[in-house]
Design a protein around this motif. Structure first.
Motif, PDB file in Angstrom:
ATOM      1  N   THR A 142     -15.591  33.912  15.109  1.00  0.00           N
ATOM      2  CA  THR A 142     -14.510  32.952  15.300  1.00  0.00           C
ATOM      3  C   THR A 142     -14.537  31.784  14.317  1.00  0.00           C
ATOM      4  O   THR A 142     -13.644  30.944  14.344  1.00  0.00           O
ATOM      5  N   TRP A 143     -15.536  31.697  13.438  1.00  0.00           N
ATOM      6  CA  TRP A 143     -15.614  30.593  12.488  1.00  0.00           C
ATOM      7  C   TRP A 143     -14.401  30.529  11.568  1.00  0.00           C
ATOM      8  O   TRP A 143     -13.963  29.462  11.197  1.00  0.00           O
ATOM      9  N   ASP A 144     -13.876  31.647  11.173  1.00  0.00           N
ATOM     10  CA  ASP A 144     -12.782  31.672  10.204  1.00  0.00           C
ATOM     11  C   ASP A 144     -11.409  31.742  10.850  1.00  0.00           C
ATOM     12  O   ASP A 144     -10.417  31.967  10.149  1.00  0.00           O
ATOM     13  N   ASP A 145     -11.295  31.534  12.137  1.00  0.00           N
ATOM     14  CA  ASP A 145      -9.993  31.587  12.801  1.00  0.00           C
ATOM     15  C   ASP A 145      -9.043  30.510  12.286  1.00  0.00           C
ATOM     16  O   ASP A 145      -7.831  30.704  12.290  1.00  0.00           O
ATOM     17  N   GLY A 146      -9.559  29.394  11.836  1.00  0.00           N
ATOM     18  CA  GLY A 146      -8.722  28.320  11.329  1.00  0.00           C
ATOM     19  C   GLY A 146      -8.132  28.599   9.958  1.00  0.00           C
ATOM     20  O   GLY A 146      -7.301  27.836   9.461  1.00  0.00           O
ATOM     21  N   LEU A 147      -8.528  29.688   9.327  1.00  0.00           N
ATOM     22  CA  LEU A 147      -8.048  30.010   7.980  1.00  0.00           C
ATOM     23  C   LEU A 147      -6.860  30.959   7.981  1.00  0.00           C
ATOM     24  O   LEU A 147      -6.436  31.406   6.924  1.00  0.00           O
ATOM     25  N   SER A 148      -6.314  31.257   9.134  1.00  0.00           N
ATOM     26  CA  SER A 148      -5.225  32.228   9.191  1.00  0.00           C
ATOM     27  C   SER A 148      -3.961  31.727   8.494  1.00  0.00           C
ATOM     28  O   SER A 148      -3.180  32.518   7.983  1.00  0.00           O
ATOM     29  N   ALA A 149      -3.747  30.407   8.434  1.00  0.00           N
ATOM     30  CA  ALA A 149      -2.559  29.853   7.794  1.00  0.00           C
ATOM     31  C   ALA A 149      -2.812  29.437   6.347  1.00  0.00           C
ATOM     32  O   ALA A 149      -1.909  28.973   5.668  1.00  0.00           O
ATOM     33  N   VAL A 150      -4.038  29.604   5.851  1.00  0.00           N
ATOM     34  CA  VAL A 150      -4.389  29.205   4.481  1.00  0.00           C
ATOM     35  C   VAL A 150      -4.178  30.388   3.550  1.00  0.00           C
ATOM     36  O   VAL A 150      -4.541  31.523   3.877  1.00  0.00           O
ATOM     37  N   ARG A 151      -3.590  30.106   2.393  1.00  0.00           N
ATOM     38  CA  ARG A 151      -3.407  31.183   1.410  1.00  0.00           C
ATOM     39  C   ARG A 151      -4.759  31.715   0.972  1.00  0.00           C
ATOM     40  O   ARG A 151      -5.735  30.963   0.863  1.00  0.00           O
ATOM     41  N   ARG A 152      -4.814  32.996   0.716  1.00  0.00           N
ATOM     42  CA  ARG A 152      -6.073  33.662   0.378  1.00  0.00           C
ATOM     43  C   ARG A 152      -6.689  33.075  -0.894  1.00  0.00           C
ATOM     44  O   ARG A 152      -7.907  32.938  -0.999  1.00  0.00           O
ATOM     45  N   ALA A 153      -5.901  32.671  -1.856  1.00  0.00           N
ATOM     46  CA  ALA A 153      -6.412  32.104  -3.111  1.00  0.00           C
ATOM     47  C   ALA A 153      -7.007  30.721  -2.913  1.00  0.00           C
ATOM     48  O   ALA A 153      -7.803  30.270  -3.733  1.00  0.00           O
ATOM     49  N   ASP A 154      -6.666  30.047  -1.811  1.00  0.00           N
ATOM     50  CA  ASP A 154      -7.155  28.689  -1.549  1.00  0.00           C
ATOM     51  C   ASP A 154      -8.430  28.659  -0.704  1.00  0.00           C
ATOM     52  O   ASP A 154      -8.972  27.593  -0.466  1.00  0.00           O
ATOM     53  N   ILE A 155      -8.892  29.806  -0.276  1.00  0.00           N
ATOM     54  CA  ILE A 155     -10.105  29.880   0.556  1.00  0.00           C
ATOM     55  C   ILE A 155     -11.320  29.896  -0.363  1.00  0.00           C
ATOM     56  O   ILE A 155     -11.404  30.698  -1.293  1.00  0.00           O
ATOM     57  N   ALA A 156     -12.268  28.998  -0.113  1.00  0.00           N
ATOM     58  CA  ALA A 156     -13.491  28.932  -0.908  1.00  0.00           C
ATOM     59  C   ALA A 156     -14.348  30.162  -0.646  1.00  0.00           C
ATOM     60  O   ALA A 156     -14.490  30.611   0.482  1.00  0.00           O
ATOM     61  N   VAL A 157     -14.911  30.705  -1.728  1.00  0.00           N
ATOM     62  CA  VAL A 157     -15.769  31.880  -1.620  1.00  0.00           C
ATOM     63  C   VAL A 157     -17.193  31.458  -1.946  1.00  0.00           C
ATOM     64  O   VAL A 157     -17.462  30.875  -2.993  1.00  0.00           O
ATOM     65  N   PHE A 158     -18.125  31.745  -1.034  1.00  0.00           N
ATOM     66  CA  PHE A 158     -19.531  31.425  -1.260  1.00  0.00           C
ATOM     67  C   PHE A 158     -20.403  32.458  -0.609  1.00  0.00           C
ATOM     68  O   PHE A 158     -20.064  33.177   0.237  1.00  0.00           O
TER      69      PHE A 158
END
Length: 105
Positions: free
Chosen positions: A89-105
């Motif tokens: 459930t950690w990434d549930d808040g990213l559903s409205a964020v564009r995929r290119a704007d999500i930080a990758v680590f």
């Protein structure tokens, strides 16, 4: 260790998990503490034969049926469930964020 790294990186990049993810994480921490206690209680010894290891069994504590090794199994299962629930459930808040704007680590 990876869960700690992942959560730290999310917080450093300004992402905030939802409230229920924090509830899962808090429940997991509350279950991991007694699970580690029961694991370290020394009720088994893998380096000896099963017959000798049986002498290390502790008195049954809960309902005069479960000893510390059984309690370790029960509490660690709950801790694993809550830990995976937190990760899921950690990434549930990213559903409205564009995929290119999500930080990758």
């Amino acid at each position: 260790m990876y869960m700690l790294f992942y959560l730290t990186m999310k917080l450093l990049h300004g992402e905030r998990p939802r409230w229920y993810a924090w509830c899962y994480l808090g429940g997991a921490v509350l279950c991991w503490a007694p699970a580690l206690y029961f694991f370290m209680s020394g009720s088994t010894d893998w380096s000896t034969t099963p017959a000798l290891s049986r002498h290390l069994n502790h008195e049954c504590k809960v309902l005069e049926f479960y000893d510390s090794h059984d309690l370790w199994h029960l509490v660690s299962a709950a801790a694993l469930y809550l830990s995976f629930g937190a990760m899921m459930t950690w990434d549930d808040g990213l559903s409205a964020v564009r995929r290119a704007d999500i930080a990758v680590f």
